[in-house]
Design a protein around this motif. Structure first.
Motif, PDB file in Angstrom:
ATOM      1  N   GLU A   1       8.098 -11.921   1.320  1.00  0.00           N
ATOM      2  CA  GLU A   1       8.740 -10.799   2.013  1.00  0.00           C
ATOM      3  C   GLU A   1       8.736  -9.542   1.149  1.00  0.00           C
ATOM      4  OE1 GLU A   1      12.653 -11.879   3.214  1.00  0.00           O
ATOM      5  OE2 GLU A   1      11.998 -13.622   4.374  1.00  0.00           O
ATOM      6  N   HIS A   2       9.122  -9.685  -0.111  1.00  0.00           N
ATOM      7  CA  HIS A   2       9.178  -8.527  -1.004  1.00  0.00           C
ATOM      8  C   HIS A   2       7.785  -7.956  -1.251  1.00  0.00           C
ATOM      9  CE1 HIS A   2      13.361  -8.880  -1.507  1.00  0.00           C
ATOM     10  NE2 HIS A   2      13.384  -9.846  -2.411  1.00  0.00           N
ATOM     11  N   LYS A   3       6.824  -8.828  -1.426  1.00  0.00           N
ATOM     12  CA  LYS A   3       5.454  -8.381  -1.647  1.00  0.00           C
ATOM     13  C   LYS A   3       4.950  -7.571  -0.459  1.00  0.00           C
ATOM     14  CE  LYS A   3       0.871 -10.204  -2.855  1.00  0.00           C
ATOM     15  NZ  LYS A   3       0.111 -11.410  -3.298  1.00  0.00           N
ATOM     16  N   ALA A   4       5.249  -8.040   0.728  1.00  0.00           N
ATOM     17  CA  ALA A   4       4.826  -7.328   1.929  1.00  0.00           C
ATOM     18  C   ALA A   4       5.495  -5.964   2.031  1.00  0.00           C
ATOM     19  CB  ALA A   4       5.143  -8.178   3.164  1.00  0.00           C
ATOM     20  N   LEU A   5       6.776  -5.879   1.715  1.00  0.00           N
ATOM     21  CA  LEU A   5       7.475  -4.588   1.747  1.00  0.00           C
ATOM     22  C   LEU A   5       6.853  -3.594   0.776  1.00  0.00           C
ATOM     23  CD1 LEU A   5      11.233  -5.634   1.953  1.00  0.00           C
ATOM     24  CD2 LEU A   5       9.894  -4.502   3.739  1.00  0.00           C
ATOM     25  N   LEU A   6       6.563  -4.049  -0.433  1.00  0.00           N
ATOM     26  CA  LEU A   6       5.989  -3.150  -1.438  1.00  0.00           C
ATOM     27  C   LEU A   6       4.626  -2.637  -0.999  1.00  0.00           C
ATOM     28  CD1 LEU A   6       7.133  -5.099  -4.598  1.00  0.00           C
ATOM     29  CD2 LEU A   6       7.574  -2.658  -4.208  1.00  0.00           C
ATOM     30  N   ASN A   7       3.815  -3.499  -0.444  1.00  0.00           N
ATOM     31  CA  ASN A   7       2.473  -3.077  -0.040  1.00  0.00           C
ATOM     32  C   ASN A   7       2.475  -2.278   1.265  1.00  0.00           C
ATOM     33  OD1 ASN A   7       0.733  -3.950  -2.122  1.00  0.00           O
ATOM     34  ND2 ASN A   7       0.994  -6.074  -1.454  1.00  0.00           N
ATOM     35  N   THR A   8       3.465  -2.499   2.099  1.00  0.00           N
ATOM     36  CA  THR A   8       3.531  -1.774   3.375  1.00  0.00           C
ATOM     37  C   THR A   8       4.106  -0.369   3.197  1.00  0.00           C
ATOM     38  OG1 THR A   8       3.810  -3.831   4.613  1.00  0.00           O
ATOM     39  CG2 THR A   8       4.485  -1.795   5.707  1.00  0.00           C
ATOM     40  N   TYR A   9       5.172  -0.251   2.414  1.00  0.00           N
ATOM     41  CA  TYR A   9       5.900   1.021   2.347  1.00  0.00           C
ATOM     42  C   TYR A   9       5.703   1.799   1.043  1.00  0.00           C
ATOM     43  CZ  TYR A   9       8.444  -0.575   6.479  1.00  0.00           C
ATOM     44  OH  TYR A   9       8.772  -1.002   7.743  1.00  0.00           O
ATOM     45  N   TYR A  10       5.508   1.122  -0.068  1.00  0.00           N
ATOM     46  CA  TYR A  10       5.565   1.798  -1.372  1.00  0.00           C
ATOM     47  C   TYR A  10       4.193   2.135  -1.950  1.00  0.00           C
ATOM     48  CZ  TYR A  10      10.510   0.410  -1.381  1.00  0.00           C
ATOM     49  OH  TYR A  10      11.839   0.259  -1.076  1.00  0.00           O
ATOM     50  N   TRP A  11       3.153   1.536  -1.424  1.00  0.00           N
ATOM     51  CA  TRP A  11       1.803   1.772  -1.941  1.00  0.00           C
ATOM     52  C   TRP A  11       1.210   3.028  -1.321  1.00  0.00           C
ATOM     53  CZ3 TRP A  11      -1.320   0.702  -5.774  1.00  0.00           C
ATOM     54  CH2 TRP A  11      -2.695   0.961  -5.656  1.00  0.00           C
ATOM     55  N   ASP A  12       0.764   3.938  -2.194  1.00  0.00           N
ATOM     56  CA  ASP A  12       0.087   5.150  -1.755  1.00  0.00           C
ATOM     57  C   ASP A  12      -1.411   4.964  -1.987  1.00  0.00           C
ATOM     58  OD1 ASP A  12      -0.799   7.684  -1.134  1.00  0.00           O
ATOM     59  OD2 ASP A  12       0.080   8.651  -2.895  1.00  0.00           O
ATOM     60  N   GLU A  13      -2.137   4.780  -0.929  1.00  0.00           N
ATOM     61  CA  GLU A  13      -3.564   4.524  -1.042  1.00  0.00           C
ATOM     62  C   GLU A  13      -4.308   5.724  -1.628  1.00  0.00           C
ATOM     63  OE1 GLU A  13      -7.165   2.613  -0.958  1.00  0.00           O
ATOM     64  OE2 GLU A  13      -5.149   1.755  -0.687  1.00  0.00           O
ATOM     65  N   GLN A  14      -3.836   6.912  -1.338  1.00  0.00           N
ATOM     66  CA  GLN A  14      -4.508   8.104  -1.843  1.00  0.00           C
ATOM     67  C   GLN A  14      -4.456   8.165  -3.372  1.00  0.00           C
ATOM     68  OE1 GLN A  14      -3.256  11.788  -0.062  1.00  0.00           O
ATOM     69  NE2 GLN A  14      -4.199  13.045  -1.643  1.00  0.00           N
ATOM     70  N   ASP A  15      -3.293   7.940  -3.957  1.00  0.00           N
ATOM     71  CA  ASP A  15      -3.138   8.039  -5.407  1.00  0.00           C
ATOM     72  C   ASP A  15      -3.380   6.711  -6.120  1.00  0.00           C
ATOM     73  OD1 ASP A  15      -2.462  10.628  -4.902  1.00  0.00           O
ATOM     74  OD2 ASP A  15      -0.355  10.457  -5.514  1.00  0.00           O
ATOM     75  N   GLY A  16      -3.347   5.619  -5.394  1.00  0.00           N
ATOM     76  CA  GLY A  16      -3.468   4.310  -6.037  1.00  0.00           C
ATOM     77  C   GLY A  16      -2.264   3.995  -6.886  1.00  0.00           C
ATOM     78  N   PHE A  17      -1.062   4.105  -6.281  1.00  0.00           N
ATOM     79  CA  PHE A  17       0.181   3.978  -7.043  1.00  0.00           C
ATOM     80  C   PHE A  17       1.303   3.515  -6.117  1.00  0.00           C
ATOM     81  CE2 PHE A  17       3.576   5.317  -9.926  1.00  0.00           C
ATOM     82  CZ  PHE A  17       2.994   5.189 -11.172  1.00  0.00           C
ATOM     83  N   TYR A  18       2.222   2.729  -6.656  1.00  0.00           N
ATOM     84  CA  TYR A  18       3.452   2.387  -5.936  1.00  0.00           C
ATOM     85  C   TYR A  18       4.525   3.408  -6.302  1.00  0.00           C
ATOM     86  CZ  TYR A  18       1.456  -2.257  -4.997  1.00  0.00           C
ATOM     87  OH  TYR A  18       0.657  -3.302  -4.588  1.00  0.00           O
ATOM     88  N   TYR A  19       5.005   4.139  -5.320  1.00  0.00           N
ATOM     89  CA  TYR A  19       6.017   5.172  -5.554  1.00  0.00           C
ATOM     90  C   TYR A  19       7.376   4.740  -5.008  1.00  0.00           C
ATOM     91  CZ  TYR A  19       2.442   8.686  -6.736  1.00  0.00           C
ATOM     92  OH  TYR A  19       1.424   9.402  -7.327  1.00  0.00           O
ATOM     93  N   ASP A  20       8.437   5.320  -5.586  1.00  0.00           N
ATOM     94  CA  ASP A  20       9.755   5.238  -4.971  1.00  0.00           C
ATOM     95  C   ASP A  20       9.707   5.980  -3.632  1.00  0.00           C
ATOM     96  OD1 ASP A  20      10.733   4.039  -7.341  1.00  0.00           O
ATOM     97  OD2 ASP A  20      11.110   6.000  -8.235  1.00  0.00           O
ATOM     98  N   LEU A  21      10.700   5.714  -2.782  1.00  0.00           N
ATOM     99  CA  LEU A  21      10.727   6.318  -1.450  1.00  0.00           C
ATOM    100  C   LEU A  21      12.003   7.109  -1.219  1.00  0.00           C
ATOM    101  CD1 LEU A  21       9.627   3.264   0.774  1.00  0.00           C
ATOM    102  CD2 LEU A  21       8.147   4.988  -0.295  1.00  0.00           C
ATOM    103  N   SER A  22      11.893   8.149  -0.380  1.00  0.00           N
ATOM    104  CA  SER A  22      13.079   8.776   0.193  1.00  0.00           C
ATOM    105  C   SER A  22      13.555   7.901   1.343  1.00  0.00           C
ATOM    106  CB  SER A  22      12.749  10.180   0.715  1.00  0.00           C
ATOM    107  OG  SER A  22      12.532  11.090  -0.339  1.00  0.00           O
ATOM    108  N   GLU A  23      14.810   7.490   1.285  1.00  0.00           N
ATOM    109  CA  GLU A  23      15.313   6.590   2.327  1.00  0.00           C
ATOM    110  C   GLU A  23      15.293   7.259   3.705  1.00  0.00           C
ATOM    111  OE1 GLU A  23      19.139   3.665   3.072  1.00  0.00           O
ATOM    112  OE2 GLU A  23      19.473   5.676   2.293  1.00  0.00           O
ATOM    113  N   GLN A  24      15.502   8.561   3.737  1.00  0.00           N
ATOM    114  CA  GLN A  24      15.638   9.265   5.011  1.00  0.00           C
ATOM    115  C   GLN A  24      14.393   9.173   5.870  1.00  0.00           C
ATOM    116  OE1 GLN A  24      17.555  13.139   4.751  1.00  0.00           O
ATOM    117  NE2 GLN A  24      16.164  13.954   6.291  1.00  0.00           N
ATOM    118  N   ASP A  25      13.216   9.311   5.242  1.00  0.00           N
ATOM    119  CA  ASP A  25      11.985   9.294   6.043  1.00  0.00           C
ATOM    120  C   ASP A  25      10.886   8.412   5.436  1.00  0.00           C
ATOM    121  OD1 ASP A  25      11.256  10.756   3.841  1.00  0.00           O
ATOM    122  OD2 ASP A  25      10.786  12.609   4.919  1.00  0.00           O
ATOM    123  N   THR A  26      11.220   7.614   4.414  1.00  0.00           N
ATOM    124  CA  THR A  26      10.298   6.719   3.690  1.00  0.00           C
ATOM    125  C   THR A  26       9.080   7.455   3.125  1.00  0.00           C
ATOM    126  OG1 THR A  26       8.982   6.010   5.619  1.00  0.00           O
ATOM    127  CG2 THR A  26      10.995   4.761   5.126  1.00  0.00           C
TER     128      THR A  26
END
Length: 500
Positions: A250-275
């Motif tokens: 579950e956690h792995k899926a969340l990180l790859n779905t929401y936190y991975w930026d394909e453009q930069d090739g990086f996992y970023y923190d998110l703004s909760e308001q609009d992800t």
């Protein structure tokens, strides 16, 4: 250092595992420590011994504490920190008969989960939670399955803490004095706080909309689930294994779905308001690699940041924020705005190894130890520091109001991870020592005299020292030694190996 090396028959008379409370008396017993040989850079060896001596001063006794003695991080005498102690276990495991590393975790388990009273204050109960990773690494070094049975089956400390962490709400009051709890779980991650995350004045969160969702909090819980699953497998408990395999997924899926930026090739923190991505890059991203979240292509992109001198690479690797970030402080580091911290450096190095990037791990480790060694030799006082400058061989400084002040000296403490753990594992190259498999794997580089004497894992005591292509080995028990992917069966006594 040859004076410290005992004949093999004397080493065999020293018990491998003993009660730390009984053994910690008087002077440090160096004959119970691994003894490195490294002709290429003897200054690394000098720094190694200085570090153990400083760490010996952090072994503390205190009345009214569940576990005493325990490892103290060298800040406040009445306070302990979770993530400092977790990291200290990772160098203490090289001398478990002397340093109460794993035992120190009991002060958190008993106080937080069993609500036992203590004279020690846990400053941030919502500090990073990766107990299961360090319990696993300790288990590999010692083969102490009884410890794993206790924390996973008997007391269920690891699972209980995992769910306890998830249950916290902002402002929760616990039964002991502590700083404000900032952690709170959301549908796709965790709200947290700067000091609670451990990165006190980091520029992370700059420009966010609403609350910040911290990628490392999610990755650390993924890491916890992954290693609870692996420990359960070691004990043959399929129910726990299946339960935490599902949570990890579950956690792995969340990180790859929401936190991975394909453009930069990086996992970023998110703004909760609009992800939306909050694009402040720090080595905290490598918690995702340590938790084995990215696929090979994603990992390859993350590794490029570890070698880029404008990011986390260069002469002084692992600054605590990207050198390209406007919050980066080139001159003094200013704590978590560029200072080089050994816990992040060590974690990131292990993350690189997890995906097979041993050469990058070696190069960055060598550069970091060179910086620490030169600082020790040229900067006064000669010691190990809380964190280091991102631009020079000296400690970092912190900007406090209108003043600049040096960070804390004699910090062993987690800074011991450099001169002890990175030296043994990445510079000398003993990257896998596993008592559960009776195995040592060595990535030997060069032809200089190098190796370890008095290495202890499980009940095995061994010397492994190379000069040129010959390797002299002594051991009290048989085991498997792999040197640069070639397997050797080590016998009791002495033998000479010829490597190619």
């Amino acid at each position: 250092m040859n004076k410290l090396i005992l004949p093999l028959f004397l080493l065999l008379c020293i018990p491998i595992q003993m009660n730390a409370q009984e053994s910690i008396k008087g002077e440090l017993k160096k004959e119970l420590l691994p003894q490195p040989v490294f002709s290429e850079n003897p200054q690394f060896v000098d720094l190694y011994w200085k570090t153990w001596e400083l760490a010996w001063g952090r072994v503390k006794y205190q009345e009214g504490v569940f576990q005493s003695p325990y490892m103290d991080e060298n800040l406040w005498e009445d306070t302990i920190w979770i993530w400092d102690t977790e990291f200290m276990v990772l160098f203490c495991r090289y001398a478990p008969a002397v340093f109460p590393g794993i035992e120190s975790l009991n002060n958190f388990y008993e106080s937080i989960l069993n609500k036992k009273s203590s004279s020690l204050r846990i400053q941030h109960p919502d500090n990073p939670p990766f107990y299961s990773w360090v319990e696993y690494e300790y288990y590999k070094m010692t083969g102490d399955k009884e410890r794993i049975k206790k924390v996973l089956l008997d007391d269920q400390f690891l699972q209980r803490h995992y769910y306890w962490f998830d249950s916290l709400k902002r402002g929760t009051k616990l039964h002991f004095k502590h700083a404000w709890i900032a952690l709170e779980k959301s549908n796709i991650g965790y709200k947290w706080g700067w000091v609670q995350s451990g990165m006190d004045n980091t520029p992370r969160g700059r420009g966010r909309k609403g609350e910040l969702l911290w990628a490392d909090a999610l990755a650390e819980q993924a890491l916890s689930a992954l290693y609870i699953e692996r420990l359960a497998k070691e004990l043959g408990d399929k129910k726990i294994e299946k339960e935490f395999a599902a949570l990890y997924k579950e956690h792995k899926a969340l990180l790859n779905t929401y936190y991975w930026d394909e453009q930069d090739g990086f996992y970023y923190d998110l703004s909760e308001q609009d992800t939306s991505f909050v694009k402040v890059r720090t080595p905290a991203v490598y918690w995702t690699m340590l938790a084995e979240v990215p696929d090979k292509k994603q990992a390859e992109r993350l590794v490029k940041y570890a070698t880029d001198p404008n990011e986390f690479g260069g002469q002084y690797p692992w600054p605590s924020v990207s050198r390209s970030d406007k919050g980066y402080n080139h001159e003094i580091g200013d704590y978590w705005r560029g200072g080089i911290w050994l816990p992040l450096a060590y974690m990131s190095t292990k993350a690189l190894e997890t995906y097979g990037y041993e050469d990058v791990a070696y190069e960055n480790s060598y550069k970091l130890l060179s910086q620490m060694s030169e600082t020790y030799r040229t900067f006064k006082p000669s010691t190990i520091w809380e964190c280091y400058s991102p631009s020079a061989p000296r400690p970092s400084e912190r900007q406090y109001k209108d003043k600049r002040e040096l960070v804390t000296p004699d910090f062993c403490g987690w800074s011991a991870l450099g001169p002890i753990s990175l030296f043994i594992e990445n510079v000398l190259g003993f990257y896998n020592i596993d008592a559960t498999k009776n195995l040592v794997e060595w990535r030997k580089r060069g032809d200089g005299e190098q190796g370890l004497k008095n290495l202890r894992f499980g009940s095995t005591v061994t010397d492994i020292v190379a000069k040129g292509r010959q390797v002299q080995v002594k051991s009290n028990k048989p085991y498997t030694l792999i040197i640069n992917h070639k397997k050797y069966k080590i016998k009791v006594g002495e033998q000479t190996l010829k490597t190619t």
